[in-house]
Design a protein around this motif. Structure first.
Motif, mmCIF file in Angstrom:
data_model
loop_
_atom_site.group_PDB
_atom_site.id
_atom_site.type_symbol
_atom_site.label_atom_id
_atom_site.label_comp_id
_atom_site.label_asym_id
_atom_site.label_seq_id
_atom_site.Cartn_x
_atom_site.Cartn_y
_atom_site.Cartn_z
ATOM 1 N N ASP A 68 -68.907 9.622 -95.821
ATOM 2 C CA ASP A 68 -68.229 10.336 -96.904
ATOM 3 C C ASP A 68 -66.719 10.267 -96.731
ATOM 4 N N LEU A 69 -66.262 10.353 -95.493
ATOM 5 C CA LEU A 69 -64.836 10.285 -95.194
ATOM 6 C C LEU A 69 -64.268 8.925 -95.589
ATOM 7 N N VAL A 70 -64.993 7.855 -95.284
ATOM 8 C CA VAL A 70 -64.559 6.500 -95.640
ATOM 9 C C VAL A 70 -64.452 6.373 -97.160
ATOM 10 N N VAL A 71 -65.447 6.880 -97.870
ATOM 11 C CA VAL A 71 -65.428 6.833 -99.337
ATOM 12 C C VAL A 71 -64.231 7.622 -99.876
ATOM 13 N N ALA A 72 -63.982 8.798 -99.303
ATOM 14 C CA ALA A 72 -62.855 9.627 -99.745
ATOM 15 C C ALA A 72 -61.518 8.935 -99.479
ATOM 16 N N ILE A 73 -61.401 8.280 -98.336
ATOM 17 C CA ILE A 73 -60.163 7.559 -98.005
ATOM 18 C C ILE A 73 -59.935 6.429 -99.002
ATOM 19 N N GLU A 74 -61.003 5.686 -99.292
ATOM 20 C CA GLU A 74 -60.875 4.589 -100.249
ATOM 21 C C GLU A 74 -60.457 5.113 -101.619
ATOM 22 N N ALA A 75 -61.042 6.236 -102.045
ATOM 23 C CA ALA A 75 -60.723 6.807 -103.355
ATOM 24 C C ALA A 75 -59.307 7.382 -103.406
ATOM 25 N N ASN A 76 -58.882 8.038 -102.332
ATOM 26 C CA ASN A 76 -57.585 8.711 -102.324
ATOM 27 C C ASN A 76 -56.401 7.815 -101.976
ATOM 28 N N PHE B 33 -56.533 9.251 -86.479
ATOM 29 C CA PHE B 33 -56.976 8.999 -87.849
ATOM 30 C C PHE B 33 -55.789 8.931 -88.804
ATOM 31 N N TYR B 34 -54.837 9.862 -88.665
ATOM 32 C CA TYR B 34 -53.617 9.813 -89.485
ATOM 33 C C TYR B 34 -52.923 8.460 -89.309
ATOM 34 N N ASP B 35 -52.794 8.042 -88.045
ATOM 35 C CA ASP B 35 -52.107 6.781 -87.743
ATOM 36 C C ASP B 35 -52.849 5.596 -88.347
ATOM 37 N N LEU B 36 -54.181 5.616 -88.284
ATOM 38 C CA LEU B 36 -54.997 4.549 -88.853
ATOM 39 C C LEU B 36 -54.718 4.404 -90.351
ATOM 40 N N ILE B 37 -54.747 5.518 -91.066
ATOM 41 C CA ILE B 37 -54.525 5.481 -92.505
ATOM 42 C C ILE B 37 -53.104 5.035 -92.824
ATOM 43 N N GLU B 38 -52.144 5.549 -92.075
ATOM 44 C CA GLU B 38 -50.752 5.139 -92.291
ATOM 45 C C GLU B 38 -50.586 3.637 -92.088
ATOM 46 N N ASN B 39 -51.211 3.091 -91.051
ATOM 47 C CA ASN B 39 -51.121 1.649 -90.790
ATOM 48 C C ASN B 39 -51.817 0.839 -91.868
ATOM 49 N N LYS B 40 -52.933 1.340 -92.382
ATOM 50 C CA LYS B 40 -53.661 0.624 -93.436
ATOM 51 C C LYS B 40 -52.856 0.587 -94.729
ATOM 52 N N ILE B 41 -52.142 1.672 -95.007
ATOM 53 C CA ILE B 41 -51.352 1.739 -96.243
ATOM 54 C C ILE B 41 -50.129 0.831 -96.158
ATOM 55 N N SER B 42 -49.558 0.725 -94.959
ATOM 56 C CA SER B 42 -48.331 -0.083 -94.773
ATOM 57 C C SER B 42 -48.577 -1.556 -94.971
ATOM 58 N N GLU C 273 -45.944 12.441 -93.884
ATOM 59 C CA GLU C 273 -46.260 13.847 -94.168
ATOM 60 C C GLU C 273 -47.195 13.972 -95.370
ATOM 61 N N GLU C 274 -46.981 13.149 -96.384
ATOM 62 C CA GLU C 274 -47.841 13.167 -97.570
ATOM 63 C C GLU C 274 -49.258 12.705 -97.220
ATOM 64 N N ILE C 275 -49.357 11.700 -96.371
ATOM 65 C CA ILE C 275 -50.666 11.211 -95.910
ATOM 66 C C ILE C 275 -51.397 12.327 -95.170
ATOM 67 N N ILE C 276 -50.711 12.974 -94.239
ATOM 68 C CA ILE C 276 -51.319 14.054 -93.447
ATOM 69 C C ILE C 276 -51.766 15.192 -94.360
ATOM 70 N N GLU C 277 -50.910 15.569 -95.291
ATOM 71 C CA GLU C 277 -51.246 16.663 -96.205
ATOM 72 C C GLU C 277 -52.475 16.329 -97.049
ATOM 73 N N LYS C 278 -52.530 15.106 -97.556
ATOM 74 C CA LYS C 278 -53.654 14.682 -98.393
ATOM 75 C C LYS C 278 -54.957 14.651 -97.585
ATOM 76 N N ILE C 279 -54.896 14.134 -96.356
ATOM 77 C CA ILE C 279 -56.082 14.104 -95.490
ATOM 78 C C ILE C 279 -56.535 15.523 -95.184
#
Length: 80
Positions: free
Chosen positions: A44-52, A71-80, A4-10
């Motif tokens: 820009d999205l990739v840069v923002a993801i890396e920064a956030n 996209f949410y799932d991708l970021i969640e998997n990368k963080i895990s 939920e925090e990932i989704i909210e931040k994105i």
């Protein structure tokens, strides 16, 4: 960081940085069509993801990513 925090931040930076209307942000939304993101926006999205989130994304990561949920799932998997 939870899903939920990932989704909210994105969602927050899509609204703030990409001027996407909040009502357009739905899990089934197509990133390119509904959110009107062009290739420069993806950079820009990739840069923002890396920064956030502190994760590195490469072009291959986006293969098969068509919806915001993907996209949410991708970021969640990368963080895990």
């Amino acid at each position: 960081m939870g899903k939920e925090e990932i989704i909210e931040k994105i969602n927050d930076f899509l609204i703030d940085e990409f001027e996407v209307e909040a009502e357009d942000i739905q899990p089934e939304a197509n990133l390119k069509d509904t959110l009107e993101l062009d290739s420069l926006d993806f950079v820009d999205l990739v840069v923002a993801i890396e920064a956030n989130f502190g994760v590195k994304l490469v072009g291959e990561d986006f293969v098969g990513i068509t919806t915001l949920q993907d996209f949410y799932d991708l970021i969640e998997n990368k963080i895990s």
